[in-house]
Write an enzyme that holds these catalytic residues in place. Sequence first.
Site, short mmCIF file in Angstrom:
data_model
loop_
_atom_site.label_atom_id
_atom_site.label_comp_id
_atom_site.label_asym_id
_atom_site.label_seq_id
_atom_site.Cartn_x
_atom_site.Cartn_y
_atom_site.Cartn_z
N PRO A 144 0.82 -1.22 0.00
CA PRO A 144 0.00 0.00 0.00
C PRO A 144 0.85 1.27 0.00
O PRO A 144 0.31 2.37 -0.17
CB PRO A 144 -0.80 -0.12 1.31
N THR A 175 0.22 -5.91 2.36
CA THR A 175 1.36 -6.04 3.29
C THR A 175 1.23 -5.04 4.45
O THR A 175 0.67 -3.95 4.28
CB THR A 175 2.71 -5.83 2.59
N ASN A 179 9.10 -6.24 4.02
CA ASN A 179 9.49 -7.66 4.12
C ASN A 179 8.38 -8.59 4.60
O ASN A 179 8.63 -9.76 4.88
CB ASN A 179 10.74 -7.83 5.00
N GLY A 202 6.35 -1.68 -6.63
CA GLY A 202 7.49 -1.31 -7.47
C GLY A 202 8.56 -2.39 -7.48
O GLY A 202 8.30 -3.55 -7.13
N ASP A 203 9.77 -1.99 -7.88
CA ASP A 203 10.87 -2.95 -7.97
C ASP A 203 11.21 -3.55 -6.60
O ASP A 203 11.63 -4.70 -6.50
CB ASP A 203 12.11 -2.26 -8.54
N GLU A 513 17.52 -1.41 -3.23
CA GLU A 513 17.79 -1.61 -1.79
C GLU A 513 19.27 -1.38 -1.54
O GLU A 513 20.11 -1.75 -2.37
CB GLU A 513 17.43 -3.05 -1.36
C1 LIG Z 1 20.07 15.12 -17.30
C2 LIG Z 1 19.17 13.96 -17.28
C3 LIG Z 1 19.88 12.69 -17.17
C4 LIG Z 1 18.93 11.57 -16.95
C5 LIG Z 1 19.65 10.30 -16.78
C6 LIG Z 1 18.70 9.26 -16.40
C7 LIG Z 1 19.33 7.94 -16.19
C8 LIG Z 1 18.32 7.11 -15.54
C9 LIG Z 1 18.70 5.70 -15.47
C10 LIG Z 1 17.72 5.02 -14.60
C11 LIG Z 1 18.16 3.65 -14.32
C12 LIG Z 1 17.23 2.99 -13.40
C13 LIG Z 1 17.74 1.67 -13.04
C14 LIG Z 1 16.79 1.02 -12.13
C15 LIG Z 1 17.00 0.83 -10.88
C16 LIG Z 1 16.02 0.19 -9.99
O1 LIG Z 1 16.47 -1.09 -9.67
C17 LIG Z 1 15.86 0.98 -8.70
C18 LIG Z 1 14.67 0.45 -7.92
O2 LIG Z 1 13.50 0.86 -8.49
N1 LIG Z 1 15.64 2.39 -8.98
C19 LIG Z 1 16.53 3.28 -8.64
O3 LIG Z 1 17.53 3.02 -8.05
C20 LIG Z 1 16.21 4.70 -9.04
C21 LIG Z 1 17.37 5.30 -9.75
C22 LIG Z 1 16.97 6.63 -10.27
C23 LIG Z 1 18.12 7.35 -10.83
C24 LIG Z 1 17.73 8.71 -11.24
C25 LIG Z 1 18.91 9.45 -11.73
C26 LIG Z 1 18.56 10.83 -12.13
C27 LIG Z 1 19.79 11.52 -12.62
C28 LIG Z 1 19.56 12.97 -12.77
C29 LIG Z 1 20.86 13.65 -13.10
C30 LIG Z 1 20.58 15.08 -13.31
C31 LIG Z 1 21.74 15.92 -13.68
C32 LIG Z 1 21.28 17.34 -13.77
C33 LIG Z 1 22.35 18.30 -14.02
C34 LIG Z 1 21.90 19.68 -13.89
N1 LIG Z 2 3.19 -2.27 4.18
C1 LIG Z 2 4.39 -1.74 3.97
N2 LIG Z 2 4.80 -0.66 4.68
C2 LIG Z 2 5.99 -0.08 4.45
N3 LIG Z 2 6.89 -0.51 3.53
C3 LIG Z 2 6.54 -1.59 2.80
C4 LIG Z 2 5.28 -2.25 2.98
N4 LIG Z 2 5.22 -3.29 2.11
C5 LIG Z 2 6.38 -3.28 1.42
N5 LIG Z 2 7.18 -2.27 1.82
C6 LIG Z 2 8.52 -1.88 1.34
O1 LIG Z 2 8.38 -0.69 0.57
C7 LIG Z 2 9.55 -0.52 -0.23
C8 LIG Z 2 9.25 0.20 -1.51
O2 LIG Z 2 8.31 -0.50 -2.21
P1 LIG Z 2 8.17 -0.54 -3.78
O3 LIG Z 2 9.38 -0.97 -4.44
O4 LIG Z 2 6.94 -1.34 -4.02
O5 LIG Z 2 7.87 0.98 -4.20
P2 LIG Z 2 8.81 2.15 -4.68
O6 LIG Z 2 10.06 2.18 -3.90
O7 LIG Z 2 7.97 3.36 -4.71
O8 LIG Z 2 9.12 1.77 -6.17
P3 LIG Z 2 10.45 1.37 -6.99
O9 LIG Z 2 11.08 0.25 -6.21
O10 LIG Z 2 9.92 0.94 -8.32
O11 LIG Z 2 11.36 2.56 -7.09
C9 LIG Z 2 10.10 -1.91 -0.44
O12 LIG Z 2 11.39 -1.94 0.07
C10 LIG Z 2 9.18 -2.83 0.37
O13 LIG Z 2 9.94 -3.78 1.08
#
Ligand SMILES: CCCCCCCCCCCCC/C=C/[C@@H](O)[C@H](CO)NC(=O)CCCCCCCCCCCCCCC
Ligand SMILES: Nc1ncnc2c1ncn2[C@@H]1O[C@H](COP(=O)(O)OP(=O)(O)OP(=O)(O)O)[C@@H](O)[C@H]1O
Length: 551
Positions: A144, A175, A179, A202-203, A513
């Site tokens: 949620p 949940t 966990n 989410g992930d 994580e």
């Molecule tokens: C200028 C724009 C550049 C954009 C570049 C974007 C690259 C994005 C790549 C995203 C890769 C996601 C990989 C997935 C990871 C997931 O297992 C994990 C769990 O959900 N998510 C994150 O860790 C979430 C990770 C989120 C990362 C966001 C990074 C944002 C970077 C922004 C940089 C801005 C520079 C600005 C300079 C003025």
């Molecule tokens: N009932 C709950 N209360 C608080 N946290 C929870 C609950 N159920 C699951 N979680 C935890 O919430 C965290 C985030 O969950 P989830 O990945 O679904 O969403 P998100 O972080 O917004 O998305 P993403 O992972 O795609 O960036 C997870 O680490 C999960 O273990």
Amino acid sequence: MERPGRLLLLSELRVGNAACDVSLCRSLLTWKRRSSSGPVYHPFRPSVSHSVSVSEIISVREEEESRGRDDGSWKKIKEREGKDCRLAFTVLYVERRQQHRWRCAEVTFTCPEGALRQHWVGSIREQLAAIASRPKHLLVYINPCSGKRKGKRIYEEKVAPLFAQAGVATQVIVTERANYARDHLRTEAELKKFDGVVCVGGDGMFSEIIHGLIWRTQMDGGVDPDSPDEALLPGSLRIGIIPAGSTDCICFATVGANDPVTSALHVIVGDSQPMDVCSVHHNSTFLRYSVSLLGYGFYGDVLTDSERKRWLGPARYDLSGVKMFLTHHYYEGTVSYLPARGIKGTPRDAARCRSGCVVCQHNGEQLSEKPERYEVDEASDSENDSEWRTIRGKFLAINAASMSCACPRSPKGLSPAAHLADGTTDLILVRKCSRFDFLRHLLRHTSKDDQFDLTFVEVHRVRRFRFTPRYCQSNSDLDMRENGKHQLFSQICRDHPACGCAPAYSSWNCDGEILTHTAIDVRVHCQLIKLFARGIEEPMVFEDLPNPCAI
Ligand SMILES: CCCCCCCCCCCCC/C=C/[C@@H](O)[C@H](CO)NC(=O)CCCCCCCCCCCCCCC
Ligand SMILES: Nc1ncnc2c1ncn2[C@@H]1O[C@H](COP(=O)(O)OP(=O)(O)OP(=O)(O)O)[C@@H](O)[C@H]1O
Ligand SMILES: [Ca+2]
């Protein structure tokens, strides 16, 4: 009327006001409007033909007289057509929309007599029941708190009605804490009752599910998860993801869209997509599994910083991304890796992993046929082994992408040519460079330009890798003991950027994580799990359309 094996049914039925030739072949339901001059082909009045593969029919229902009585719609149909609505039946099926989205469409057929309707409905249901891959009973976990906290509503409004229509029974668990789903799957869940597990979130939520399922499978099979060299046992349950999180990159990279209805339909039709899983160990202690990104440096720091901003929802990542970009920390350490050999594909390929990917098929077969070849490589513990390569340096980011990691922020992902199920991960090393160069690299994740075509970036397709941060290279145990100290040290420096000293350690971002150790040993387990997905579909071209049955 029937020709066994090819044509099951052929009738003249009405769709709305139009008379149609409707046929049910072994795998195809087709309806074609009759031209006014009869069934004969007419070059100047081409009639449109619709075909739906039986594998994409969601359900069939008999129309009841009471349906739509409130707005009088049935009455109107009856009056207009002069027919009895008890002779109608409706087929619900998958319709493809733009950007890989699926929707549930329906078509109502009216028969000249009741017995014919029974014959049609019975035949379609019989064919649907024969599809063994369709799940009948699912265990659903809803987080949620994911994303914008809409998981429960998304499930109740968009997904549950579809499951009900398709006759899929569910046990739904919301949940109560982080966990909760993992622990329930590890110990309590009666897995034999179910054909699959669905997570709404989410992930991080997906990660909980795989941790619960993989752990349970290893325990049941007597495999020690702490041994990095032991082959893991694949589980039997498929996993569905209803996206409701902040990144949802696993859903996006396996379906092509973050859309709850699309994902629910992939579950209903019983799709199956194998997926690689990395096991992460510190010495001989199991830490976590990863399927998408293992990132040290930039993505580790973004995650650590963003966790303090959870209240911001998905925007926390962008804010922390900008902050960590400006902070521009680099980290020293050693990466050693075992290059993937004897497999198809490289990280610089133009081809992408798509539905029915031949690279994944080929490599999956190779690995299951000759596992001993890889086991020999992997069992070798020597850093001097000729197979292992070692790189020392200062890095802004060390990323291992086991799949493309495509997501709405970066539709091509961190490693656009990575494969979902090829038994490898793409190790991307971004060396220390100027802010301007790092920005060029980051920006290329959002354009057609190659993010690896830069002198300070290298990418290797690997089966296994290790990382040791500089200050614990002589004794990796130090890492464990120093962990508390370094976290404090890093914390002080992050909180006082004016002091000018860069932290010695980052953290690993493991599918969203934070890992508790920095020195890790990562091994890819080819096709360890299966999802209710089919990989991203290529847009259909005319030649790909299913051939109408030969009647
Ligand atoms: C200028 C724009 C550049 C954009 C570049 C974007 C690259 C994005 C790549 C995203 C890769 C996601 C990989 C997935 C990871 C997931 O297992 C994990 C769990 O959900 N998510 C994150 O860790 C979430 C990770 C989120 C990362 C966001 C990074 C944002 C970077 C922004 C940089 C801005 C520079 C600005 C300079 C003025
Ligand atoms: N009932 C709950 N209360 C608080 N946290 C929870 C609950 N159920 C699951 N979680 C935890 O919430 C965290 C985030 O969950 P989830 O990945 O679904 O969403 P998100 O972080 O917004 O998305 P993403 O992972 O795609 O960036 C997870 O680490 C999960 O273990
Ligand atoms: Ca892979």
